[in-house]
Write a protein that holds these residues in place. Structure first.
Motif, short mmCIF file in Angstrom:
data_model
loop_
_atom_site.label_atom_id
_atom_site.label_comp_id
_atom_site.label_asym_id
_atom_site.label_seq_id
_atom_site.Cartn_x
_atom_site.Cartn_y
_atom_site.Cartn_z
N ALA A 19 -106.25 -6.97 3.51
CA ALA A 19 -107.19 -5.88 3.18
C ALA A 19 -108.29 -6.37 2.25
N VAL A 20 -107.93 -7.12 1.23
CA VAL A 20 -108.93 -7.65 0.30
C VAL A 20 -109.86 -8.63 1.02
N GLY A 21 -109.30 -9.44 1.90
CA GLY A 21 -110.12 -10.39 2.65
C GLY A 21 -111.13 -9.70 3.55
N ILE A 22 -110.71 -8.63 4.23
CA ILE A 22 -111.63 -7.91 5.11
C ILE A 22 -112.74 -7.26 4.29
N VAL A 23 -112.38 -6.69 3.15
CA VAL A 23 -113.39 -6.07 2.29
C VAL A 23 -114.38 -7.11 1.77
N LEU A 24 -113.89 -8.28 1.40
CA LEU A 24 -114.78 -9.33 0.91
C LEU A 24 -115.73 -9.83 2.00
N VAL A 25 -115.23 -9.98 3.21
CA VAL A 25 -116.10 -10.44 4.31
C VAL A 25 -117.15 -9.37 4.63
N TYR A 26 -116.74 -8.10 4.61
CA TYR A 26 -117.70 -7.01 4.86
C TYR A 26 -118.77 -6.97 3.76
N THR A 27 -118.34 -7.16 2.51
CA THR A 27 -119.28 -7.17 1.39
C THR A 27 -120.25 -8.35 1.51
N ALA A 71 -118.69 -9.08 12.77
CA ALA A 71 -117.86 -9.35 13.95
C ALA A 71 -116.43 -9.72 13.54
N LEU A 72 -116.29 -10.49 12.47
CA LEU A 72 -114.95 -10.84 11.98
C LEU A 72 -114.20 -9.60 11.51
N CYS A 73 -114.91 -8.69 10.84
CA CYS A 73 -114.28 -7.45 10.38
C CYS A 73 -113.83 -6.60 11.56
N ILE A 74 -114.66 -6.49 12.56
CA ILE A 74 -114.30 -5.71 13.75
C ILE A 74 -113.11 -6.35 14.45
N ALA A 75 -113.10 -7.67 14.56
CA ALA A 75 -111.99 -8.36 15.21
C ALA A 75 -110.68 -8.16 14.43
N ALA A 76 -110.76 -8.20 13.10
CA ALA A 76 -109.56 -8.01 12.29
C ALA A 76 -109.02 -6.59 12.43
N VAL A 77 -109.90 -5.61 12.45
CA VAL A 77 -109.46 -4.22 12.63
C VAL A 77 -108.84 -4.02 14.01
N LEU A 78 -109.48 -4.55 15.03
CA LEU A 78 -108.93 -4.41 16.39
C LEU A 78 -107.60 -5.15 16.53
N ALA A 79 -107.47 -6.29 15.90
CA ALA A 79 -106.19 -7.02 15.94
C ALA A 79 -105.10 -6.22 15.23
#
Length: 89
Positions: A19-27, A71-79
């Protein structure tokens, strides 16, 4: 009945780190989109009625990086959705 607390801690730790990683990539993606945009010259916040649209230019490399981050965030959410819903596998 025995509870495996190490498994619970592992799942909680991996979930927190993900979760922290996805938030950091989105930021990072948002920050890259803001590259090249004008700063507030006075260092103060303006009133809503005085705000103007962005007039700066985002460099192509920053735009490509932002798209990659999103794109990485979308891929992580879909995964995550794919792993959560059993009918998908």
């Amino acid at each position: 009945m025995e509870i495996d607390f190490t498994a619970i801690a592992t799942v909680a730790g991996v979930g927190f780190v993900a979760a922290v990683g996805i938030v950091l990539v989105y930021t990072l993606g948002l920050r890259l989109l803001g590259t090249g945009q004008p700063d507030d010259a006075g260092g103060e916040r303006t009133q809503y009625s005085e705000e103007t649209p962005r007039s700066g230019h985002t460099p192509p490399a920053a735009l490509a990086g932002a798209v990659l981050c999103f794109a990485l965030c979308i891929a992580a959410v879909l995964a995550g959705i794919w792993l959560t819903i059993p009918q998908f596998h």
